[in-house]
Write a protein that holds these residues in place. Structure first.
Motif, PDB file in Angstrom:
ATOM      1  N   MET A 161       0.833  -1.194   0.000  1.00 50.54           N
ATOM      2  CA  MET A 161       0.000   0.000   0.000  1.00 50.54           C
ATOM      3  C   MET A 161       0.870   1.247   0.000  1.00 50.54           C
ATOM      4  O   MET A 161       1.909   1.291   0.654  1.00 50.54           O
ATOM      5  N   ARG A 198     -12.781   1.534  -8.814  1.00 54.03           N
ATOM      6  CA  ARG A 198     -11.487   1.354  -8.137  1.00 54.03           C
ATOM      7  C   ARG A 198     -11.518   0.119  -7.251  1.00 54.03           C
ATOM      8  O   ARG A 198     -10.572  -0.672  -7.226  1.00 54.03           O
ATOM      9  N   ALA A 199     -12.614  -0.055  -6.510  1.00 53.93           N
ATOM     10  CA  ALA A 199     -12.736  -1.219  -5.623  1.00 53.93           C
ATOM     11  C   ALA A 199     -12.727  -2.515  -6.428  1.00 53.93           C
ATOM     12  O   ALA A 199     -12.071  -3.490  -6.031  1.00 53.93           O
ATOM     13  N   ASN A 243     -11.299  -3.126  -9.163  1.00 58.06           N
ATOM     14  CA  ASN A 243     -10.003  -3.361  -9.792  1.00 58.06           C
ATOM     15  C   ASN A 243      -8.900  -3.677  -8.785  1.00 58.06           C
ATOM     16  O   ASN A 243      -7.737  -3.817  -9.181  1.00 58.06           O
ATOM     17  N   LEU A 244      -9.244  -3.803  -7.523  1.00 58.33           N
ATOM     18  CA  LEU A 244      -8.241  -4.110  -6.506  1.00 58.33           C
ATOM     19  C   LEU A 244      -7.838  -5.579  -6.491  1.00 58.33           C
ATOM     20  O   LEU A 244      -6.828  -5.930  -5.890  1.00 58.33           O
ATOM     21  N   VAL A 261     -10.454  -9.224  -1.605  1.00 57.41           N
ATOM     22  CA  VAL A 261     -10.044  -7.841  -1.379  1.00 57.41           C
ATOM     23  C   VAL A 261     -10.599  -7.368  -0.052  1.00 57.41           C
ATOM     24  O   VAL A 261     -11.783  -7.567   0.242  1.00 57.41           O
ATOM     25  N   LEU A 274     -11.086  -3.887   1.720  1.00 57.48           N
ATOM     26  CA  LEU A 274     -11.033  -2.444   1.527  1.00 57.48           C
ATOM     27  C   LEU A 274     -11.397  -1.748   2.825  1.00 57.48           C
ATOM     28  O   LEU A 274     -12.494  -1.942   3.354  1.00 57.48           O
ATOM     29  N   THR A 279      -6.131  -4.454   1.685  1.00 53.16           N
ATOM     30  CA  THR A 279      -5.630  -4.263   0.329  1.00 53.16           C
ATOM     31  C   THR A 279      -5.397  -2.788   0.049  1.00 53.16           C
ATOM     32  O   THR A 279      -4.403  -2.404  -0.586  1.00 53.16           O
ATOM     33  N   GLU A 280      -6.323  -1.965   0.522  1.00 56.61           N
ATOM     34  CA  GLU A 280      -6.220  -0.517   0.350  1.00 56.61           C
ATOM     35  C   GLU A 280      -7.053   0.142   1.446  1.00 56.61           C
ATOM     36  O   GLU A 280      -8.038  -0.429   1.910  1.00 56.61           O
ATOM     37  N   ASP A 312      -4.290   5.370   1.465  1.00 54.76           N
ATOM     38  CA  ASP A 312      -4.007   5.264   0.043  1.00 54.76           C
ATOM     39  C   ASP A 312      -4.795   6.286  -0.772  1.00 54.76           C
ATOM     40  O   ASP A 312      -4.402   6.628  -1.882  1.00 54.76           O
TER      41      ASP A 312
END
Length: 214
Positions: free
Chosen positions: A1, A19-20, A22-23, A28, A30, A153-154, A206
């Protein structure tokens, strides 16, 4: 990250959904962080709705210590502070969600109408590829909170104008039965103390957001 060092911006919900999505690939996690009243749960709910069957919402607030335990520890007046949560339990849940994507894992849920967590209320199923989790202390650097971000993940940080955030928070306290005086006291007291601590973690996110547009 990575770490966000730009100023926060208003972002379209559709862009955040993309965006979510494509993680991935794979499971994932988030994270949505921010001070009390920033709009974390609202954004998490909108994201999960927009993402559909592949997403599920898990709140950090499910790891609030029970009221009876807060009373035993003498922490009732500071409810919402970092040491009023089972932080290690939250870290362990995130670890399971990240490393056991093929089984159903149950998460707790915080019920504001009774101000208590309910165990096993949220099933995170294998088909839930995206787990959206939100809370105040996702980026806190103290132990064991510092382990949270290693499982995410982010992490996105919601940072609306402070006047807007405080107004929302006061309205929330009123909605759950507090008088205007009590709501303002809570907003400008323990909640404000926690907000200062949380806002200091903003650079570790991020993505920084002031608002989410339709």
């Amino acid at each position: 990250m990575g770490e966000a060092d730009a100023e926060p911006d208003a972002v379209n919900l559709a862009a955040l959904v993309e965006r979510a999505r494509n993680l991935g690939p794979g499971r994932v996690l988030l994270g949505i962080c921010g001070a009390p009243g920033a709009g974390k749960s609202t954004l998490a709910g909108r994201l999960v709705t927009a993402l559909g069957d592949e997403a599920v919402y898990v709140g950090m607030d499910g790891f609030h210590l029970a009221q009876v335990e807060l009373e035993r520890l003498g922490r009732t007046a500071r409810k919402g502070a970092p040491d009023t949560f089972d932080a290690a339990g939250y870290v362990n849940l995130l670890h399971r969600l990240r490393t056991e994507p093929t089984v159903t894992v149950y998460a707790p849920e915080f019920r504001r109408e009774i101000e208590e967590p309910i165990a096993g209320a949220v099933p995170v199923k294998p088909e839930h590829r995206i787990v959206v989790t939100e809370g105040n202390y996702l980026l806190l650097g103290t132990s064991p909170w510092h382990e949270v971000r290693t499982h995410l993940t982010e992490t996105w940080f919601l940072s609306p104008a402070e006047s807007v955030r405080r107004e929302r928070l006061t309205a929330r306290h009123r909605a759950f039965g507090r008088t205007l005086e009590e709501a303002r006291e809570r907003t400008l007291g323990s909640d404000e103390h926690n907000a200062v601590l949380i806002n200091a973690t903003r650079p570790a996110a991020d993505l920084l957001l002031t608002a989410v547009l339709d």
